[in-house]
Design a protein around this motif. Structure first.
Motif, PDB file in Angstrom:
ATOM      1  N   LEU A  64     -19.922  37.266 -11.537  1.00 27.99           N
ATOM      2  CA  LEU A  64     -20.620  36.722 -12.691  1.00 27.99           C
ATOM      3  C   LEU A  64     -21.718  37.452 -13.959  1.00 27.99           C
ATOM      4  O   LEU A  64     -21.762  36.270 -14.551  1.00 27.99           O
ATOM      5  CB  LEU A  64     -21.920  36.381 -11.608  1.00 27.99           C
ATOM      6  CG  LEU A  64     -20.967  34.869 -10.168  1.00 27.99           C
ATOM      7  CD1 LEU A  64     -21.916  34.948  -9.449  1.00 27.99           C
ATOM      8  CD2 LEU A  64     -19.710  34.449 -10.973  1.00 27.99           C
ATOM      9  N   SER A  65     -21.927  38.578 -13.734  1.00 29.08           N
ATOM     10  CA  SER A  65     -23.074  39.286 -15.084  1.00 29.08           C
ATOM     11  C   SER A  65     -21.558  38.607 -15.785  1.00 29.08           C
ATOM     12  O   SER A  65     -22.603  38.614 -17.270  1.00 29.08           O
ATOM     13  CB  SER A  65     -22.760  40.398 -15.003  1.00 29.08           C
ATOM     14  OG  SER A  65     -21.425  41.114 -15.031  1.00 29.08           O
ATOM     15  N   LYS A  66     -20.386  38.412 -15.896  1.00 28.09           N
ATOM     16  CA  LYS A  66     -19.577  38.154 -17.242  1.00 28.09           C
ATOM     17  C   LYS A  66     -19.595  36.661 -17.733  1.00 28.09           C
ATOM     18  O   LYS A  66     -19.415  36.060 -17.813  1.00 28.09           O
ATOM     19  CB  LYS A  66     -18.447  38.658 -17.302  1.00 28.09           C
ATOM     20  CG  LYS A  66     -18.390  40.400 -16.574  1.00 28.09           C
ATOM     21  CD  LYS A  66     -16.719  40.894 -17.147  1.00 28.09           C
ATOM     22  CE  LYS A  66     -17.265  42.144 -16.153  1.00 28.09           C
ATOM     23  NZ  LYS A  66     -17.598  43.120 -17.126  1.00 28.09           N
ATOM     24  N   THR A  67     -20.717  36.274 -18.046  1.00 25.91           N
ATOM     25  CA  THR A  67     -20.659  34.203 -18.456  1.00 25.91           C
ATOM     26  C   THR A  67     -20.429  33.863 -19.174  1.00 25.91           C
ATOM     27  O   THR A  67     -19.545  32.822 -19.541  1.00 25.91           O
ATOM     28  CB  THR A  67     -22.803  34.325 -18.432  1.00 25.91           C
ATOM     29  OG1 THR A  67     -23.091  35.227 -19.768  1.00 25.91           O
ATOM     30  CG2 THR A  67     -23.890  35.378 -17.413  1.00 25.91           C
ATOM     31  N   ALA A  68     -19.980  34.831 -20.166  1.00 24.74           N
ATOM     32  CA  ALA A  68     -18.605  34.426 -21.345  1.00 24.74           C
ATOM     33  C   ALA A  68     -17.579  34.168 -20.812  1.00 24.74           C
ATOM     34  O   ALA A  68     -16.912  33.466 -21.707  1.00 24.74           O
ATOM     35  CB  ALA A  68     -19.307  35.263 -22.579  1.00 24.74           C
ATOM     36  N   ASP A  69     -17.763  34.791 -19.955  1.00 28.30           N
ATOM     37  CA  ASP A  69     -15.535  34.824 -19.345  1.00 28.30           C
ATOM     38  C   ASP A  69     -16.128  33.970 -17.953  1.00 28.30           C
ATOM     39  O   ASP A  69     -14.539  33.949 -17.189  1.00 28.30           O
ATOM     40  CB  ASP A  69     -15.465  35.928 -18.754  1.00 28.30           C
ATOM     41  CG  ASP A  69     -15.300  36.961 -19.919  1.00 28.30           C
ATOM     42  OD1 ASP A  69     -15.284  36.389 -21.523  1.00 28.30           O
ATOM     43  OD2 ASP A  69     -15.666  38.377 -19.563  1.00 28.30           O
ATOM     44  N   ILE A  70     -16.622  33.271 -18.186  1.00 26.25           N
ATOM     45  CA  ILE A  70     -16.897  31.651 -16.835  1.00 26.25           C
ATOM     46  C   ILE A  70     -15.643  31.298 -16.900  1.00 26.25           C
ATOM     47  O   ILE A  70     -15.334  30.677 -15.311  1.00 26.25           O
ATOM     48  CB  ILE A  70     -17.832  30.919 -16.316  1.00 26.25           C
ATOM     49  CG1 ILE A  70     -19.492  31.512 -16.560  1.00 26.25           C
ATOM     50  CG2 ILE A  70     -17.913  29.974 -15.612  1.00 26.25           C
ATOM     51  CD1 ILE A  70     -19.336  32.857 -14.866  1.00 26.25           C
ATOM     52  N   LEU A 120     -27.794  32.231 -15.254  1.00 31.32           N
ATOM     53  CA  LEU A 120     -27.268  31.803 -16.202  1.00 31.32           C
ATOM     54  C   LEU A 120     -25.401  31.669 -16.036  1.00 31.32           C
ATOM     55  O   LEU A 120     -24.562  31.110 -16.431  1.00 31.32           O
ATOM     56  CB  LEU A 120     -26.804  32.299 -17.579  1.00 31.32           C
ATOM     57  CG  LEU A 120     -28.396  33.195 -18.446  1.00 31.32           C
ATOM     58  CD1 LEU A 120     -28.567  33.676 -20.016  1.00 31.32           C
ATOM     59  CD2 LEU A 120     -28.603  31.657 -18.923  1.00 31.32           C
ATOM     60  N   ALA A 121     -25.226  31.817 -14.826  1.00 25.50           N
ATOM     61  CA  ALA A 121     -23.245  31.771 -14.612  1.00 25.50           C
ATOM     62  C   ALA A 121     -24.136  30.310 -13.654  1.00 25.50           C
ATOM     63  O   ALA A 121     -22.814  29.900 -13.845  1.00 25.50           O
ATOM     64  CB  ALA A 121     -23.210  32.762 -13.493  1.00 25.50           C
ATOM     65  N   LEU A 126     -22.146  25.289 -13.175  1.00 28.14           N
ATOM     66  CA  LEU A 126     -22.379  23.974 -12.976  1.00 28.14           C
ATOM     67  C   LEU A 126     -21.805  22.894 -14.199  1.00 28.14           C
ATOM     68  O   LEU A 126     -21.077  22.329 -14.314  1.00 28.14           O
ATOM     69  CB  LEU A 126     -23.875  23.640 -13.080  1.00 28.14           C
ATOM     70  CG  LEU A 126     -24.484  23.766 -12.027  1.00 28.14           C
ATOM     71  CD1 LEU A 126     -26.319  23.764 -12.133  1.00 28.14           C
ATOM     72  CD2 LEU A 126     -24.683  22.476 -11.191  1.00 28.14           C
ATOM     73  N   ASP A 127     -21.747  23.279 -15.763  1.00 27.73           N
ATOM     74  CA  ASP A 127     -21.456  22.170 -16.827  1.00 27.73           C
ATOM     75  C   ASP A 127     -20.190  22.322 -16.700  1.00 27.73           C
ATOM     76  O   ASP A 127     -20.001  21.300 -16.976  1.00 27.73           O
ATOM     77  CB  ASP A 127     -21.899  23.464 -17.855  1.00 27.73           C
ATOM     78  CG  ASP A 127     -23.555  23.225 -17.921  1.00 27.73           C
ATOM     79  OD1 ASP A 127     -24.270  22.967 -17.360  1.00 27.73           O
ATOM     80  OD2 ASP A 127     -23.903  24.332 -19.136  1.00 27.73           O
ATOM     81  N   LEU A 164     -34.450  30.027 -12.381  1.00 28.71           N
ATOM     82  CA  LEU A 164     -33.246  29.162 -11.350  1.00 28.71           C
ATOM     83  C   LEU A 164     -33.952  27.714 -11.206  1.00 28.71           C
ATOM     84  O   LEU A 164     -33.500  26.878 -10.913  1.00 28.71           O
ATOM     85  CB  LEU A 164     -32.548  30.357 -10.656  1.00 28.71           C
ATOM     86  CG  LEU A 164     -31.298  29.270  -9.386  1.00 28.71           C
ATOM     87  CD1 LEU A 164     -30.164  28.812 -10.225  1.00 28.71           C
ATOM     88  CD2 LEU A 164     -31.476  30.295  -8.178  1.00 28.71           C
ATOM     89  N   ALA A 165     -35.250  27.568 -10.523  1.00 31.79           N
ATOM     90  CA  ALA A 165     -35.916  26.666  -9.872  1.00 31.79           C
ATOM     91  C   ALA A 165     -35.914  26.064 -11.157  1.00 31.79           C
ATOM     92  O   ALA A 165     -35.346  23.900 -10.880  1.00 31.79           O
ATOM     93  CB  ALA A 165     -37.491  26.718  -9.291  1.00 31.79           C
TER      94      ALA A 165
END
Length: 268
Positions: A64-70, A120-121, A126-127, A164-165
């Motif tokens: 999940l640290s690779k947010t650009a690859d979600i 960010l992940a 969510l998006d 996060l909150a």
């Protein structure tokens, strides 16, 4: 606590997505929901071997640290999620960022890594899921008191949990059809909590030393399995526990308050 089954609809056909499913609370949530007949989509870096042969478990390994690859997460066994959605989303995965350490000791790269995984992940997942025609009824965010009460030595973790909150609070306002449970999970015996409570550097941070002493007290730390049961109970009937969408709550406070409210006063 009351009966968990009383508060939730039948599980037949229900689907949940859980991040951080290979250990701790994520693993416990997966086990609990599989036991109750849910289809569980789980992701983590490591395989949760105990579930891999379960007919209702779908696993997709992902960092999940690779947010650009979600977008890559929603392929293979997860390919149906963007179109079919899930009923409950557990954004559970998290890292501490090698706390405790003084703020200036954390590099920007370390801070960014923790923010990627813990915040960010979750936004990216969510998006994507919110575009589904079948939107989740509930989204559970594994928050923490560290994002509300700041302690020396916890910069990366506290910063990410505060963000996060905020993520949960804003998305709750913008998506009133979804219940965002922003839960501080508290005093759970997991690898992450042990890392913080029993670090060799704990002596440098008196507030964390006090936390360690509480952790050592008999009965203070509870199992991940028990907290998974607590979470399922709370999100099944949030109004009974005084939990509001998008508003951070501490699980220990919520459960204590509910227990007191359930006490029956003796007749006079």
């Amino acid at each position: 606590m009351g009966s968990t089954e009383r508060n939730l609809p039948p599980a037949a056909g229900k689907r949940v997505l859980i991040t951080g499913v290979s250990s701790g609370i994520g693993e416990a949530l997966a086990e609990l929901h599989l036991r109750h007949g849910y289809t569980v989509f789980g992701t983590s870096r490591r395989e949760p071997y105990r579930f891999m042969t379960h007919p209702n478990f779908r696993f997709r390994p992902f960092d999940l640290s690779k947010t650009a690859d979600i977008g890559e997460l929603f392929k293979g066994p997860f390919a149906e999620i963007p179109s079919r959605g899930v009923d409950v989303l557990f954004l559970n995965a998290g890292v501490s960022g090698n706390v405790p350490a003084r703020g200036e000791e954390f590099s920007l790269a370390e801070v960014q890594h923790v923010l990627n995984v813990n915040v960010l992940a979750n936004k990216a997942i969510l998006d994507l899921i919110l575009t589904s025609t079948h939107r989740p009824a509930t989204c559970v965010l594994s928050a923490s008191m560290a994002g509300v009460r700041f302690r020396a030595g916890t910069l990366t973790y506290s910063l990410s949990k505060a963000a996060l909150a905020a993520l949960g609070g804003v998305y709750a306002e913008e998506n009133p059809d979804i219940f965002f449970a922003v839960l501080g999970l508290c005093n759970v015996d997991t690898g992450l909590s042990r890392q913080v409570s029993f670090s060799q550097r704990i002596a440098d941070f008196p507030d964390l030393q006090a936390l360690q002493q509480r952790a050592l007290a008999p009965g203070y730390m509870i199992s991940a399995a028990q907290r998974a049961e607590d979470i399922r109970e709370v999100i099944g009937s949030p109004a009974d526990y005084g939990v509001k969408s998008g508003v951070f709550v501490d699980m220990r406070t919520v459960l204590t308050r509910q227990a007191k409210a359930s006490e029956v006063l003796p007749q006079t």
